[in-house]
Design a protein around this motif. Sequence first.
Motif, PDB file in Angstrom:
ATOM      1  N   LEU A  26       0.819  -1.199   0.000  1.00 52.60           N
ATOM      2  CA  LEU A  26       0.000   0.000   0.000  1.00 52.60           C
ATOM      3  C   LEU A  26       0.855   1.251   0.000  1.00 52.60           C
ATOM      4  N   SER A  27       2.028   1.197   0.615  1.00 55.63           N
ATOM      5  CA  SER A  27       2.873   2.380   0.672  1.00 55.63           C
ATOM      6  C   SER A  27       3.940   2.380  -0.427  1.00 55.63           C
ATOM      7  N   GLN A  28       3.974   1.327  -1.225  1.00 56.96           N
ATOM      8  CA  GLN A  28       4.947   1.245  -2.293  1.00 56.96           C
ATOM      9  C   GLN A  28       4.219   1.102  -3.616  1.00 56.96           C
ATOM     10  N   PRO A  29       4.876   1.460  -4.700  1.00 59.90           N
ATOM     11  CA  PRO A  29       4.270   1.200  -5.996  1.00 59.90           C
ATOM     12  C   PRO A  29       4.112  -0.301  -6.172  1.00 59.90           C
ATOM     13  N   SER A  30       3.054  -0.734  -6.803  1.00 58.48           N
ATOM     14  CA  SER A  30       2.851  -2.168  -6.952  1.00 58.48           C
ATOM     15  C   SER A  30       3.436  -2.638  -8.277  1.00 58.48           C
ATOM     16  N   ASP A  65      15.782  -2.091  -7.225  1.00 55.79           N
ATOM     17  CA  ASP A  65      14.950  -1.141  -6.497  1.00 55.79           C
ATOM     18  C   ASP A  65      15.036   0.226  -7.154  1.00 55.79           C
ATOM     19  N   LEU A  66      14.125   1.067  -6.767  1.00 58.75           N
ATOM     20  CA  LEU A  66      14.028   2.388  -7.383  1.00 58.75           C
ATOM     21  C   LEU A  66      15.231   3.265  -7.071  1.00 58.75           C
ATOM     22  N   GLN A  67      15.802   3.109  -5.910  1.00 64.20           N
ATOM     23  CA  GLN A  67      16.964   3.909  -5.546  1.00 64.20           C
ATOM     24  C   GLN A  67      18.146   3.551  -6.459  1.00 64.20           C
ATOM     25  N   ALA A  68      18.379   2.263  -6.670  1.00 68.22           N
ATOM     26  CA  ALA A  68      19.463   1.833  -7.563  1.00 68.22           C
ATOM     27  C   ALA A  68      19.200   2.288  -8.999  1.00 68.22           C
ATOM     28  N   ALA A  69      17.953   2.175  -9.443  1.00 67.45           N
ATOM     29  CA  ALA A  69      17.595   2.620 -10.796  1.00 67.45           C
ATOM     30  C   ALA A  69      17.814   4.126 -10.938  1.00 67.45           C
ATOM     31  N   SER A  70      17.485   4.891  -9.900  1.00 67.10           N
ATOM     32  CA  SER A  70      17.682   6.341  -9.930  1.00 67.10           C
ATOM     33  C   SER A  70      19.163   6.687 -10.025  1.00 67.10           C
ATOM     34  N   LEU A  71      19.985   5.959  -9.287  1.00 69.17           N
ATOM     35  CA  LEU A  71      21.427   6.221  -9.340  1.00 69.17           C
ATOM     36  C   LEU A  71      22.009   5.873 -10.710  1.00 69.17           C
ATOM     37  N   ARG A 130      17.705  11.330   0.735  1.00 67.75           N
ATOM     38  CA  ARG A 130      17.206  12.703   0.823  1.00 67.75           C
ATOM     39  C   ARG A 130      16.647  13.071  -0.548  1.00 67.75           C
ATOM     40  N   PHE A 131      15.512  12.466  -0.868  1.00 62.76           N
ATOM     41  CA  PHE A 131      14.972  12.544  -2.220  1.00 62.76           C
ATOM     42  C   PHE A 131      14.460  13.932  -2.573  1.00 62.76           C
ATOM     43  N   ALA A 132      13.979  14.675  -1.610  1.00 62.22           N
ATOM     44  CA  ALA A 132      13.516  16.037  -1.896  1.00 62.22           C
ATOM     45  C   ALA A 132      14.691  16.905  -2.342  1.00 62.22           C
ATOM     46  N   PHE A 133      15.841  16.747  -1.692  1.00 64.22           N
ATOM     47  CA  PHE A 133      17.016  17.525  -2.095  1.00 64.22           C
ATOM     48  C   PHE A 133      17.516  17.060  -3.463  1.00 64.22           C
ATOM     49  N   ALA A 134      17.456  15.777  -3.728  1.00 68.74           N
ATOM     50  CA  ALA A 134      17.861  15.267  -5.043  1.00 68.74           C
ATOM     51  C   ALA A 134      16.974  15.876  -6.128  1.00 68.74           C
ATOM     52  N   SER A 135      15.677  15.918  -5.876  1.00 67.44           N
ATOM     53  CA  SER A 135      14.748  16.517  -6.846  1.00 67.44           C
ATOM     54  C   SER A 135      15.058  17.991  -7.062  1.00 67.44           C
ATOM     55  N   TYR A 136      15.370  18.691  -5.982  1.00 64.11           N
ATOM     56  CA  TYR A 136      15.754  20.104  -6.079  1.00 64.11           C
ATOM     57  C   TYR A 136      17.015  20.255  -6.938  1.00 64.11           C
ATOM     58  N   ALA A 176      10.964  11.416 -11.994  1.00 65.61           N
ATOM     59  CA  ALA A 176       9.787  10.551 -11.861  1.00 65.61           C
ATOM     60  C   ALA A 176      10.113   9.297 -11.054  1.00 65.61           C
ATOM     61  N   LEU A 177      11.302   8.732 -11.251  1.00 69.54           N
ATOM     62  CA  LEU A 177      11.700   7.545 -10.497  1.00 69.54           C
ATOM     63  C   LEU A 177      11.782   7.859  -9.004  1.00 69.54           C
ATOM     64  N   ILE A 178      12.364   8.999  -8.691  1.00 69.12           N
ATOM     65  CA  ILE A 178      12.499   9.394  -7.275  1.00 69.12           C
ATOM     66  C   ILE A 178      11.142   9.548  -6.629  1.00 69.12           C
ATOM     67  N   LYS A 179      10.181  10.080  -7.361  1.00 70.22           N
ATOM     68  CA  LYS A 179       8.834  10.277  -6.796  1.00 70.22           C
ATOM     69  C   LYS A 179       8.152   8.945  -6.507  1.00 70.22           C
ATOM     70  N   LEU A 180       8.589   7.868  -7.132  1.00 65.38           N
ATOM     71  CA  LEU A 180       8.007   6.550  -6.890  1.00 65.38           C
ATOM     72  C   LEU A 180       8.551   5.883  -5.630  1.00 65.38           C
ATOM     73  N   ILE A 181       9.670   6.389  -5.117  1.00 62.99           N
ATOM     74  CA  ILE A 181      10.292   5.793  -3.943  1.00 62.99           C
ATOM     75  C   ILE A 181       9.474   6.130  -2.702  1.00 62.99           C
ATOM     76  N   PRO A 182       9.080   5.110  -1.934  1.00 65.01           N
ATOM     77  CA  PRO A 182       8.317   5.392  -0.705  1.00 65.01           C
ATOM     78  C   PRO A 182       9.158   6.180   0.294  1.00 65.01           C
ATOM     79  N   ASN A 183       8.530   7.075   1.003  1.00 64.12           N
ATOM     80  CA  ASN A 183       9.207   7.849   2.049  1.00 64.12           C
ATOM     81  C   ASN A 183       9.253   7.008   3.305  1.00 64.12           C
ATOM     82  N   THR A 184      10.345   6.257   3.464  1.00 63.29           N
ATOM     83  CA  THR A 184      10.492   5.407   4.652  1.00 63.29           C
ATOM     84  C   THR A 184      11.678   5.815   5.447  1.00 63.29           C
TER      85      THR A 184
END
Length: 184
Positions: A26-30, A65-71, A130-136, A176-184
């Motif tokens: 529920l908190s992650q993309p399916s 995972d999305l973090q590895a894909a983003s990197l 720190r995905f918000a800073f990465a997006s910035y 867009a990839l970063i926005k898919l990462i759950p805030n955990t």
Amino acid sequence: MGRSTNYVCCLGIQMIVLASSIPFTLSQPSFTVNGDWIDQVCKQTPFYDLCSSTLHSKPLGPKLDLQAASLLMLKTILANATDTLSYIEGLIKDVSDRRLEQALAFCAESYIPIVKYILPQAADAINQRRFAFASYSFSSAVKNVNGCDKKSTALIRPLLGKRNSIVQNLVAVVTALIKLIPNT
């Protein structure tokens, strides 16, 4: 008083059991395990083909995972931005038109912070979750590329337009990839 305390205690335990039985998805993309994970993820970005071809061309390692894909996407952006900066510097050396040289110099000055500071800071931010800073940081990179586009005269737009668009589109994908990462 004993009965109401037991009732509250049992109700609290039931709530915990109920909450723990809710699927974690529920908190992650399916994303289905049996489907192609990269394609499922890339369908949620503005440039599916670019995302898919980029991530399929690079090994994601044992952990998908999305973090590895983003990197990995960020490394592709850095490689493209570095190549574009080198290309611009090469053009500056070969140009004799003063206006063209100034416009190219402006674009080089736009790409230098992207390569040296902005993207490395975004990588650190992703590693630190720190995905918000990465997006910035990515929005700053796009502003710099847009500045080069605006400064580009009709003479250099054919030289840099496609390169600038690729960097802008890659940034849109990683954002867009970063926005898919759950805030955990």
